[in-house]
Design a protein around this motif. Structure first.
Motif, short mmCIF file in Angstrom:
data_model
loop_
_atom_site.label_atom_id
_atom_site.label_comp_id
_atom_site.label_asym_id
_atom_site.label_seq_id
_atom_site.Cartn_x
_atom_site.Cartn_y
_atom_site.Cartn_z
N THR A 730 0.83 -1.21 0.00
CA THR A 730 0.00 0.00 0.00
C THR A 730 0.86 1.25 0.00
O THR A 730 0.64 2.18 -0.80
N GLU A 748 -6.54 1.37 -3.90
CA GLU A 748 -7.00 0.03 -3.53
C GLU A 748 -6.85 -0.95 -4.69
O GLU A 748 -6.38 -2.09 -4.52
N ASN A 749 -7.22 -0.51 -5.88
CA ASN A 749 -7.12 -1.37 -7.06
C ASN A 749 -5.67 -1.67 -7.40
O ASN A 749 -5.31 -2.81 -7.73
N ALA A 752 -4.33 -4.29 -4.98
CA ALA A 752 -4.82 -5.63 -5.26
C ALA A 752 -4.10 -6.24 -6.46
O ALA A 752 -3.74 -7.42 -6.45
N LYS A 772 -9.34 -7.21 -1.80
CA LYS A 772 -9.45 -5.76 -1.75
C LYS A 772 -9.93 -5.26 -0.39
O LYS A 772 -9.56 -4.17 0.04
N ARG A 776 -8.56 -2.15 1.74
CA ARG A 776 -9.47 -1.06 2.08
C ARG A 776 -9.42 -0.75 3.57
O ARG A 776 -9.40 0.41 3.99
#
Length: 877
Positions: A730, A748-749, A752, A772, A776
């Protein structure tokens, strides 16, 4: 037949011969279960006992006498010492007439007056009144016939013939509930100077209320007919206003809008049926025996003891469609009313939906958006259930967990419950968390498919029929652990001293409401985790999935299982956590029997392995109990790449990482509490010889990498590595793209996709690694701690004040892992050496530990780190 409870002079002091004969004739047909099993412990020695039963009945008198005799209690048919009463029992509902008599409730003035008069002028004398509830045929057993459920206990005061049939058919399922005795002297003293007539009316009213509450708790509330609930919903002021608003908005007649609302409430409402519940219980008894090897409930007695007087809301974890049925079945056979269950409307299938509805299910749509009339109707239906004292069950996660860990709670139903209570705070609300643990899941394969990108298969009757093939397998044992209950009132009082004033306005939504709902949701998840059940499959998954090929020599696996059990026993997470009694050898044998692991024979010692799909599915059961090893995993992580660290550094870095672990795993401690848990864990490792404490306990050192204790530390550490790796992904994605470039959804995408690619490159066997929802949750925690925030354009910005953690990151983290993640992570700035990206990524890397590169790469890094970092206190590095 004469009434044997009254003080009529024609009744002799001892039971007549025909009464004793009837008791002997009835004995083969009746099997009594006492609740509690030893009611004698409730009584005060030396004080006369007078029993009170709910309704007049010859069979009830026979059953009461036998139950008292078997429990060693005073005989209810003997004279009550110190009074003129010739029987030590009386009934609240009395029957007049012989054949066509009707039940009528009236205050039993004469028996109570006699008891009160016997205490007059004798202040040292007392009588203890013991309410006794008798239920015939409440829970048919597995050998019960279909006809028997029609004569089970209900709210109807049945006649003599129906009672006789109930005894003949269901007498072996008779429950006699002894309540705590009431001191008549104490009640008289507390009542003050009131007339005997008023006092007898008062005590009779209290007794009727008591019996009503016990009956509701045992067989469920008196729901009468579904139509009465529907009418109450449609006549409620909020619904009438919503109907009028809908008619005006859509320009239709009021009658048409009313019919629309009526259709909605009929779509929602349960149609609870006691005979159906008993019939389904009869069916499920055989079904569970074929499917599971056993269903255990732990701490249920504590939950049942806390429930009387409360509106109980069961909030279990949600891991399988079987959760609904298991909870209801176990509560029913344990003598507790089946709750009304909030079910997704997708389960309202032809043939199945009506049965679920009559079993207590009420259906809700996944979204209320764009349909204000539906929203108002559903909320009012919930409010009616709560107002009527109907126990409710729903899943705060909103959907089944596909990863095995608890999902972030959704506050919709919790908010409705709180607001319904605020509107009519007559009965306090109690939330009862329940942990449901399995050893094998019917939906296991579909879960892994969904996490890997396959669309969720929509529930249908055809799909249900296709899924019946899973019933050919055995699924081991199931555990239902009841966690510590949560009272709503103390949370409201802490939020606002004048919260009761909110009840004046049913539409009011005070500003503190969202905070209370969030706090309640968090506490529910924490208490579910604090009631975890650790089964053999959980322990095998924790050990085997921590190795590159998910394989261990048998001797190593035995040692690791013994260590895990000792750690859970000596470092208790909670007094409600339960642990399998199997020894390590038994755990391995059970895992082989269940098909989770395979044995590879070898001349130098057998190897146990989990291969292919089984290894993927095992990650689910590892995640069930991941929170129990969080503190130990963090301590072990600190020594993956370091031989020596100061105790202070382990604690300091642990407190930095804790808020993120806590948010993901719903851990119960505050920051100081987690520090104390780390201290206890370090001391445990020192006692076991896995760490050596030097320098007056300030410095900790592990053994060389080839040592068994170092291997055991490594296995423990790797249970949380994926979480730390997600954190780093992240931060890396955010840093490589720079501030003011990505929205939260884009980040977030990107995370993932990065995790999915890393999983493909390194053959990870845990599909939840790129879930995800986990990214999140971490991003949300970064927002809460103001490490990340949204600018005016909706893009993410981040702090640059964490650069001091870089020094710690160099000691804790693997350089090659960091480089591997940065290389894969998509971003506008592909140069890893870019100052801003590197600084932020390294600053945040103090939150991360990972080892999901190849095993050879990791071992080379460990050797390099040993040469690079001199053994020193980390705070000086």
């Amino acid at each position: 037949m004469p009434n044997i409870y009254t003080a009529d002079s024609t009744v002799r002091q001892r039971a007549p011969w025909w009464f004793n004969l009837a008791g002997q004739l009835l004995q083969p047909w009746v099997r009594i279960r006492r609740d509690p099993a030893e009611p004698a412990a409730l009584l005060q020695a030396g004080v006369p006992v007078c029993y009170v039963i709910e309704r007049d009945g010859f069979s009830d008198a026979l059953i009461l006498q036998r139950a008292c005799r078997e429990a060693g209690l005073p005989n209810p048919m003997q004279a009550l010492a110190g009074t003129r009463r010739r029987r030590s029992v009386f009934a609240l509902a009395r029957r007049d007439g012989w054949i066509f008599g009707r039940n009528r409730k009236r205050a039993p003035n004469e028996p109570l007056r006699q008891l009160v008069r016997s205490l007059e002028g004798m202040p040292d004398r007392d009588i203890q009144i013991v309410p006794v509830s008798i239920y015939v045929g409440r829970a048919p057993s597995r050998d019960s016939g279909w006809f028997r459920v029609l004569f089970s206990e209900n709210w109807v005061m049945v006649g003599r013939f129906r009672r006789l049939l109930a005894l003949l058919l269901n007498g072996r399922d008779t429950v006699v509930h002894f309540s705590a005795p009431v001191s008549l002297r104490k009640v008289l003293t507390e009542s003050g100077e009131i007339s005997p007539e008023r006092f007898t009316r008062k005590i009779a009213r209290v007794l009727r209320t008591h019996f009503h509450r016990i009956r509701a708790a045992v067989i469920g509330p008196d729901l009468s007919h579904r139509r009465t609930v529907v009418d109450a919903v449609l006549n409620a002021e909020p619904v009438r206003a919503a109907i009028a608003a809908n008619a005006a908005k859509e320009k239709i007649s009021h009658a048409k809008a009313w019919r629309k609302a009526h259709k909605l409430v009929m779509e929602i409402a349960a149609d609870y049926s006691h005979p159906v519940v008993r019939s389904v219980s009869f069916l499920l008894s055989n079904f569970w025996n074929k499917l599971y090897d056993g269903i255990a409930m732990h701490h249920f007695d504590k939950a049942r003891a806390a429930a009387p007087g409360y509106e109980v809301v069961y909030v279990p974890s949600h891991r399988s469609h079987a959760d609904y049925l298991l909870m209801s079945y176990q509560l029913h056979v344990s003598g507790v009313v089946v709750p009304h269950i909030a079910a997704g409307v997708n389960l309202n299938l032809p043939g199945i939906g009506p049965i679920l509805r009559r079993g207590g299910a009420f259906f809700m749509r996944r979204s209320f958006t764009g349909n204000p009339l539906y929203s108002v109707v559903f909320k009012e239906y919930m409010a009616q259930l709560i107002d009527r004292g109907v126990p409710i069950e729903y899943f705060t996660e909103g959907t089944r967990s596909r990863t095995g860990r608890l999902l972030a709670p959704r506050g919709g139903l919790l908010s409705m419950t709180v607001r319904a209570f605020l509107r009519a705070p007559r009965r306090p609300v109690l939330f009862q968390p329940v942990y449901i643990g399995y050893e094998k899941l019917m939906e296991g394969k579909s879960y892994t498919g969904e996490l890997s990108g396959k669309p969720k298969e929509k529930e249908s009757l055809l799909g249900l029929l296709r899924g019946l093939k899973v019933l050919r397998q055995r699924y081991g044992h199931v555990a239902l652990n009841f966690g510590e209950p949560i009272e709503l009132t103390p949370l409201l009082e802490a939020a606002s001293a004048d919260w009761r004033a909110t009840s004046a306005d049913p539409d009011a939504k005070p500003e503190w409401l969202n905070g209370v709902v969030d706090q309640l949701a968090e506490k529910i998840q924490v208490n579910i985790n604090r009631a975890a059940d650790v089964n053999p499959i959980n322990l095998l998954a924790l050990a085997l999935l921590a190795t590159p090929k998910h394989a261990m020599a048998e001797s190593d696996l035995l040692a690791q299982l013994e260590l895990s059990k000792a750690m859970l026993e000596q470092l208790p997470y909670s007094d409600r956590v339960t642990l399998t009694p199997m020894n390590p050898a038994g755990i391995i044998a059970y895992g082989e029997q269940m098909g989770w692991i395979q044995r590879v024979q070898h001349p130098l010692g057998d190897v146990l392995t989990a291969t292919g799909e089984q290894a993927v599915l095992l990650s689910y059961f590892r995640n069930n109990v991941l929170h129990l090893t969080a503190a130990a995993a963090w301590v072990a992580c600190c020594f993956l790449n370091n031989r020596r660290m100061s105790r202070a550094s382990v604690l300091r870095l642990g407190k930095i990482i804790y808020p993120f672990i806590q948010g993901e795993l719903f851990l119960p401690w505050d920051e100081e509490g987690f520090g104390a848990q780390l201290q206890a864990t370090i001391d445990f490792f020192v006692r076991r010889g896995m760490l050596e404490s030097t320098g007056d306990g300030r410095v900790l050192e592990r053994a060389p990498g080839q040592d068994d204790s170092a291997f055991q530390l490594k296995v423990i550490a790797r249970s949380l590595i994926q979480a730390f790796e997600r954190y780093y992904i992240t931060i890396a994605a955010l840093a490589k793209n720079g501030p003011h470039t990505m929205t939260g959804a884009e980040l977030e995408n990107a995370c993932a996709l990065t995790a999915q690619r890393l999983s493909l490159l390194n053959e990870l066997s845990a599909p939840e690694f790129f879930d995800k929802a986990l990214f999140r949750g971490f991003i949300q925690k970064l927002r809460e701690r103001r490490i990340v925030w949204t600018d005016d354009a909706g893009k993410l910005d981040y702090a640059s004040a964490l650069e001091g953690i870089v020094r710690d990151a160099k000691v804790i983290l693997s350089r090659e892992v960091r480089h591997s993640i940065l290389k894969i992570t998509p971003g506008g700035n592909e140069k890893e050496s870019a100052p801003n990206a590197a600084e932020v990524a390294h600053a945040q890397s103090g939150l991360v530990e990972t080892a999901h590169v190849s095993e050879e790469l990791h071992e080379r890094h460990v050797i390099a780190e040993r040469h690079e970092h001199a053994p020193m206190d980390n705070e000086k590095s």
